[in-house]
Motif scaffolding. Structure first.
Motif, mmCIF file in Angstrom:
data_model
loop_
_atom_site.group_PDB
_atom_site.id
_atom_site.type_symbol
_atom_site.label_atom_id
_atom_site.label_comp_id
_atom_site.label_asym_id
_atom_site.label_seq_id
_atom_site.Cartn_x
_atom_site.Cartn_y
_atom_site.Cartn_z
ATOM 1 N N ARG A 160 34.547 43.197 32.567
ATOM 2 C CA ARG A 160 34.547 43.427 33.890
ATOM 3 C C ARG A 160 33.022 43.339 34.359
ATOM 4 N N ASP A 242 35.249 34.293 46.073
ATOM 5 C CA ASP A 242 36.245 34.873 47.068
ATOM 6 C C ASP A 242 37.386 34.061 47.803
ATOM 7 N N ARG A 245 39.993 32.483 45.413
ATOM 8 C CA ARG A 245 41.095 33.678 45.055
ATOM 9 C C ARG A 245 41.994 33.540 46.208
ATOM 10 N N ARG B 47 37.693 42.968 51.626
ATOM 11 C CA ARG B 47 38.062 42.535 50.376
ATOM 12 C C ARG B 47 39.306 43.088 49.733
ATOM 13 N N GLY B 51 42.858 41.836 48.244
ATOM 14 C CA GLY B 51 43.299 41.896 46.805
ATOM 15 C C GLY B 51 42.167 41.286 45.887
ATOM 16 N N LEU B 52 40.928 41.409 46.451
ATOM 17 C CA LEU B 52 39.711 40.425 46.057
ATOM 18 C C LEU B 52 38.910 41.560 44.910
ATOM 19 N N VAL B 53 39.054 42.858 45.200
ATOM 20 C CA VAL B 53 38.512 43.751 44.539
ATOM 21 C C VAL B 53 39.297 45.059 43.991
ATOM 22 N N PRO B 54 39.091 45.613 42.938
ATOM 23 C CA PRO B 54 40.258 46.564 42.508
ATOM 24 C C PRO B 54 40.398 47.712 43.328
#
Ligand SMILES: Nc1ncnc2c1ncn2[C@@H]1O[C@H](COP(=O)(O)OP(=O)(O)O)[C@@H](O)[C@H]1O
Ligand SMILES: [Mg+2]
Lengths: 351, 257
Positions: A160, A242, A245, B47, B51-54
């Motif tokens: 991570r 980004d 995705r 974001r 759904g680009l960052v938890p």
């Protein structure tokens, strides 16, 4: 003038662009074929190009010695040059895209250094695996370390919070680490082993054989369809992580499988021919200048550019110093750099 | 179409940026502007919605819980236009727009149809003439329009735009705002747009959410959200909010506090 269908002008312009790119790829393919023929014809005894073509199409048409030269010596070398060039270029192109770094290549991110370390272990320390013919010992060790170094990158990529910059820095750290380890082994090596190691690390096609050729061809045949299948996703990744995705691409998965292909391709090449550093870095840049970064054209163009340079370098390695066969790793940069510089400067003028 | 956000928490590493955020139903067909000072968490919020960052919490689009979807699942409903533009990319504007359609799940659809959709998007933004130009030879504003094309071409239900007008001249700023309003109305989609220009937000958005340090400082119609008190608290400026002769809100900033 009225357009019958909407966007007729733009569609026609795009069709022209695609046609031009296909033509460039085909042209690179033709260049590769010509270079390949010259490579087969060149050597201590020069063969006429006509004989080469005839001898490949119909081996029975040649007399004994010429047939042996073509089929046992020249063809494995020449095909190895083409395959290694294509494989290293594909590995470099994928790395540059998925790590978003124009300086990424198997050589700059530690794959070759790791392979050298594996080779040094086998050559100098006499490391060997049981049940294996001695001929395959060194390539296997080189491969294991090359593959392992990319897997290390892979593990890091999976953790991570690692960005691509971290990966690139880690790759550079690998280069220095393995170079230091190789130097350490060289320091304790015998004179003879040292000489072998130096020669190995220069990169040479003289270790080519039909067996190794088959292995590399298999690796290339298995990996490249997956690369091409991922080409739209890689194109989208050029627009940012980004962004990609948000188009629905699992960038993590794309990166994982791409690095897996890179480790197979680069590991196999380095294992068989030693370190050839220049192709993986520059062939993608040549392809980018010629066809842009739509990966449907960019990946094949990279492979063909890499194969052509490598093949021309092989010709040069046999002709530059009369009577001597230079290690091809020395010549690739000498052949590739002028080509590359010429492209950069002609492009500058056009802009 | 309606978006419900409840108990949303987002952070980077161990550092929380947004904690337990609730947003009242955001409905389709109109534009919602997200404003706030630098580092308020606007980008982080968008974001997270994409759904680009938890993120923890619930992001519900009608009956679909977006938070539980995969990257590809998210992309079926939501498109995010990033604030940062890619650098040094050897793609033409049309190729980049095509990749928005060809790279994802729907990549197997007809390429001919994708080309038409992409060209329609460029036409809509009035940049058809840039179709064959390389992204790396465009001006900042042109690249921003190209990036916007990559978003609208996907025809999402939720369109998230992160400062899409920051590099545009005034003509193009207004064109983009008008286009975004039209898209929302025509397709009934949800549009959330981050803006720096408060007057523009008041002019084109039906709803304004003011974000400050990861929390909502004001939320409502332009008249409700933009008040001298809010501006003083959030932006640290002394300002007047007055209706112009056409009835739109104008913000006149007198001085920094
Ligand atoms: N990738 C990141 N890693 C760590 N912190 C971040 C990251 N992105 C943003 N932040 C932090 O989150 C906060 C909110 O940033 P952001 O959402 O970009 O604000 P805005 O878009 O409103 O200017 C800032 O304090 C910023 O430093
Ligand atoms: Mg931001």
């Amino acid at each position: 003038m009225t357009d019958i269908s909407p966007h007729a002008t733009e569609l026609a312009a795009y069709a022209r662009l695609v046609r031009r790119r296909v033509l460039i790829v085909v042209g690179l393919g033709a260049l590769m074929l010509v270079a390949l023929l010259f490579d087969i014809a060149t050597g201590p005894s020069r063969l006429p190009l006509g004989d080469v073509i005839a001898g490949i199409l119909d081996p029975a048409s040649l007399d004994g010695p010429a047939r042996v030269i073509i089929w046992q010596v020249r063809l494995p070398y020449a095909l190895m040059a083409v395959l290694v060039g294509a494989a290293l270029a594909l590995a470099g192109a994928e790395m540059q895209t998925i790590l978003n770094n124009p300086l990424a290549s198997p050589f700059t991110l530690g794959v070759s250094s790791a392979a050298s370390f594996g080779a040094a272990l086998a050559l100098v320390m006499g490391a060997s695996l049981p049940l294996l013919p001695a001929e395959w010992n060194l390539p296997l060790f080189a491969f294991i370390f090359a593959f392992g170094s990319v897997l290390l990158l892979q593990v890091l990529a999976g953790m991570r919070g690692t960005g691509v910059e971290t990966l690139v820095l880690f790759g550079i750290a690998l280069v220095f680490t393995f170079n230091a380890l190789v130097a350490l082994i060289q320091f304790v090596a015998s004179q003879e082993a040292l000489q072998q190691l130096v020669f190995w690390s220069m990169g040479s096609l003289s270790r080519a054989s039909w067996g190794k050729l088959g292995v590399l061809a298999l690796v290339a045949l298995v990996t490249s369809p997956y690369s091409l299948a991922a080409s739209w996703r890689m194109t989208a990744l050029r627009l940012g992580e980004d962004r990609a995705r948000s188009f629905g691409i699992s960038v993590k998965r794309l990166r994982f499988f791409s690095l897996l292909r890179v480790s197979l391709l680069a590991g196999t090449c380095v294992a068989f021919v030693g370190t050839i550093g220049f192709i993986g870095l520059v062939a993608p840049h040549i392809a980018r200048i010629l066809v842009g970064e739509d990966h449907r054209f960019f990946l094949p163009a990279s492979m063909l550019a890499g194969a052509s340079i490598m093949s021309l370098a092989s010709v040069a390695s046999k002709t530059l110093v009369p009577g001597a066969l230079l290690p091809v790793g020395i010549v690739t940069a000498l052949i590739g750099v002028p080509f590359f510089m010429a492209l950069i400067f002609t492009r500058r003028e056009r802009l | 179409m309606a978006l419900h956000v409840t108990g949303l928490s987002v952070g980077y590493g161990r550092r929380p940026i947004i904690e337990g955020l609730d947003i009242k139903e955001i409905s389709g067909g109109s534009v919602t502007a997200l404003i706030g000072p630098n580092a308020a968490g606007k980008t982080t919020l968008l974001r997270a919605l994409a759904g680009l960052v938890p993120a923890k919490g619930s992001i519900r689009l009608d009956d679909v819980e977006l938070a539980s979807l995969s990257v590809a699942g998210h992309a079926r409903h939501v498109t995010y236009m990033p604030q940062a533009l890619p650098q040094r990319v050897a793609l033409t504007v049309l190729e980049a727009t095509l990749s928005a359609l060809m790279s994802g799940e729907e990549g197997s659809k007809s390429p001919a149809q994708a080309r038409l959709r992409a060209l329609n998007a460029l036409e809509r933004l009035d940049i058809s003439d840039l179709a064959m130009r390389g992204l790396d030879e465009l001006s900042g504003g042109q690249r921003q329009l190209a990036s916007l094309a990559q978003s609208i071409v996907r025809e999402p239900s939720v369109l998230l735009l992160d400062e899409p007008t920051s590099a545009l001249d005034i003509h193009h700023q207004l064109r983009v705002m008008q286009l975004v309003e039209e898209l929302a109305r025509e397709r009934g989609i949800i549009v959330i747009i981050v803006l720096h220009d408060i007057a523009q937000a008041a002019r084109y958005a039906q709803r304004i959410i003011v974000l400050e340090q990861g929390a909502i400082a004001a939320d409502g119609s332009p008249a409700q959200a933009i008040t001298p008190a809010t501006l003083a608290r959030v932006y640290k400026v002394e300002a007047r909010v007055e209706a112009c002769s056409r009835g739109f809100l104008q913000v006149i900033v007198d001085r920094a506090l």
